[in-house]
Design an enzyme around this catalytic site. Structure first.
Site, PDB file in Angstrom:
ATOM      1  N   LYS A 107      -0.299  -9.217  -5.323  1.00 49.97           N
ATOM      2  CA  LYS A 107      -0.520 -10.676  -5.447  1.00 49.97           C
ATOM      3  C   LYS A 107      -1.967 -11.058  -5.235  1.00 49.97           C
ATOM      4  CE  LYS A 107       1.181  -9.386  -1.360  1.00 49.97           C
ATOM      5  NZ  LYS A 107       2.348  -8.766  -0.814  1.00 49.97           N
ATOM      6  N   GLU A 192       2.465  -6.506   5.891  1.00 45.83           N
ATOM      7  CA  GLU A 192       1.369  -5.808   5.228  1.00 45.83           C
ATOM      8  C   GLU A 192       0.715  -4.866   6.256  1.00 45.83           C
ATOM      9  OE1 GLU A 192       0.613  -6.405   1.882  1.00 45.83           O
ATOM     10  OE2 GLU A 192       2.427  -7.598   1.977  1.00 45.83           O
ATOM     11  N   ASP A 203      -1.024 -14.725   2.471  1.00 47.45           N
ATOM     12  CA  ASP A 203      -0.131 -13.997   1.551  1.00 47.45           C
ATOM     13  C   ASP A 203       0.721 -14.997   0.756  1.00 47.45           C
ATOM     14  OD1 ASP A 203       1.278 -11.319   0.789  1.00 47.45           O
ATOM     15  OD2 ASP A 203       2.906 -12.646   1.392  1.00 47.45           O
ATOM     16  N   LYS A 207       0.638 -16.024  -3.418  1.00 46.01           N
ATOM     17  CA  LYS A 207       1.841 -16.111  -4.264  1.00 46.01           C
ATOM     18  C   LYS A 207       1.964 -17.515  -4.864  1.00 46.01           C
ATOM     19  CE  LYS A 207       4.079 -12.522  -1.511  1.00 46.01           C
ATOM     20  NZ  LYS A 207       4.872 -12.259  -0.307  1.00 46.01           N
TER      21      LYS A 207
HETATM   22  N1  HSE Z   1       4.290  -8.723   3.448  1.00 46.54           N
HETATM   23  C1  HSE Z   1       4.930  -9.364   2.339  1.00 46.54           C
HETATM   24  C2  HSE Z   1       5.983 -10.315   2.895  1.00 46.54           C
HETATM   25  C3  HSE Z   1       5.554  -8.337   1.450  1.00 46.54           C
HETATM   26  O1  HSE Z   1       6.294 -10.218   4.081  1.00 46.54           O
HETATM   27  O2  HSE Z   1       6.483 -11.164   2.168  1.00 46.54           O
HETATM   28  C4  HSE Z   1       5.964  -8.869   0.125  1.00 46.54           C
HETATM   29  O3  HSE Z   1       4.889  -9.438  -0.575  1.00 46.54           O
END
Ligand code: HSE
Length: 435
Positions: A107, A192, A203, A207
């Site tokens: 992503k 991660e 994160d 997305k």
């Molecule tokens: N570390 C990410 C999460 C993994 O916890 O959503 C999936 O992208």
């Protein structure tokens, strides 16, 4: 259509190893179902001798992953390395340049280099599959790429990070501290390698920026999203939120209000029994508010080996069957740079402060709020609960009436510069809609 798909896989961590195991396990079934054959024609990772959950010696090993993209015997490259710079980025470019298909779960790469990748993939007529980059096993990219052809999208609300949802759920349901819940998430392989992006909201923002490109025809941009993480949420916040009928979730949202697209990742109070409020543990959910289809709700596992490798394999099937879209639905020339609107229109907020236990403190607190136009709807102060060893401070929790975000920011600044409180206050938006 390809009868035989020859695959090169770079990156053999949780996702890469999971993809290989699931590919081998389901080979016969996939071939019968989709009428194509596949072959893993090369693999690569940073450490050749590392012990892995499958036998690497059955595949041709490439020390340099870029050589996978140059090998004429390989059609399709899986970039499962991660990170938006270095080898992952170089491999993506090399793959496109060599006219091979690219599948990635990355992503950060798609978000940070979306503009460049969109232009390159148009000019090279490339296949780029990235279903696994957003919301693990939930087919949200395919839904937004091909499933809502007629529809105009008014807003998207989601839980897009499994690790933070797991942490918040463990704090809320099992009374764990933030630190205890994070260790559990790491032990289960959800987080991660560096979990800071899971926790600080980046994160989920990566997305969301990809979803925004698909829904609102803009290049992905983190800068246009207001991002806050879950690091300041305490176990007691969950208890008080429940008393008001809410759960605290890390919500990623983009919605058109007053003609502008407002984008945010923030811990948010959502109704306990709503679609967003009832999704626990590592699950993700995406609610898509559309013009013609009402609100679609997609829910499922958002992280981990099984769901993510299932999404990667769904892209392999698309590649084999010749299903190709522009990277973000529209051609590069029809996408635009995003505008940034970080001021939020009026909504209610949850406020928690640790207020000094002395005469006039409550009156001074409400006076700061009042001066900034903030009106209180509900308030809880029980005493008895203290912050670590600071026995002189006690939690005060409020729900405000609707108020704009500038007033909240101004009250926040005044509070942190006062001697009324012992740590930074938290203001969390409250989502009143029953999403
Ligand atoms: N570390 C990410 C999460 C993994 O916890 O959503 C999936 O992208």
């Amino acid at each position: 259509m390809n009868d035989l798909v020859k695959i090169g896989i770079a990156g053999l961590g949780t996702i890469g190893s999971g993809v290989i195991k699931n590919l081998l396990r389901n080979k016969k079934e996939l071939e019968e179902k989709y009428q194509f054959e596949f072959e893993v024609s090369g693999i690569s990772a940073s450490k050749k001798d590392k012990k892995r959950s499958f036998d690497t010696s059955q595949f041709k090993w490439f020390d340099n992953p870029l050589d996978l993209a140059k090998d004429p015997n390989i059609d399709l490259i899986m970039e499962l390395i991660g990170g938006d710079t270095g080898t992952a980025y170089d491999l993506a470019l090399e793959t496109i340049k060599n006219k091979k298909g690219l599948i990635t779960a990355n992503k950060a790469l798609i978000s940070s280099h979306g503009k460049e990748l969109s232009e390159l993939s148009d000019s090279n007529n490339s296949f780029i599959g990235y279903e696994a980059a957003v919301a693990g096993g939930i087919p949200v990219i395919k839904t937004l790429r091909g499933g809502l052809v007629l529809d105009k999208i008014n807003g998207v609300y989601g839980i897009l990070n499994g690790t933070s949802n797991f942490i918040l759920s463990r704090m809320s349901e099992a009374d764990k501290t933030f630190e205890e819940a994070l260790i559990e998430a790491q032990n289960l392989g959800y987080a991660e390698a560096d979990p800071s992006f899971d926790i600080n909201g980046l994160d989920a923002a990566h997305k969301l920026s990809i979803i925004n490109s698909l829904c609102f025809s803009e290049f992905p941009s983190l800068e246009s999203i207001s991002v806050k993480g879950i690091e300041n949420i305490l176990t007691l916040d969950h208890k008080y939120a429940h008393e008001f009928g809410y759960n605290i979730k890390l919500i990623a949202s983009s919605s058109i209000t007053d003609g502008s697209l407002r984008k945010e990742v923030a811990p948010t109070l959502v109704k306990v029994d709503s679609s967003l409020g009832s999704v626990s543990n590592v699950s993700n959910v995406v609610c898509i508010n559309t013009e013609y289809n009402g609100t679609l709700v997609l829910e499922g596992e958002g992280a981990g080996e099984g769901p993510t490798s299932s999404s990667v394999l769904s892209d392999v099937v698309d590649y084999a069957m010749g299903i190709k879209h522009h990277l973000f639905n529209k051609k590069y020339i029809n996408l635009s740079d995003p505008a940034s609107h970080k001021n939020f229109i009026e909504r209610c907020y949850y406020l928690r402060v640790f207020l000094v236990d002395q005469k006039g403190a409550m009156s001074n607190l409400t006076s700061i709020l009042g001066k900034n136009g903030i009106s209180i709807d509900q308030v809880i102060q029980r005493g008895g609960v203290h912050l670590k060893d600071e026995k002189n401070f006690t939690p005060v929790i409020m729900l405000t009436h609707p108020i704009d975000s500038e007033s909240i920011d101004s009250a926040f600044s005044e509070l942190i510069n006062s001697d009324l409180i012992s740590m930074d206050p938290i203001f969390l938006p409250v989502l009143k809609d029953n999403l």
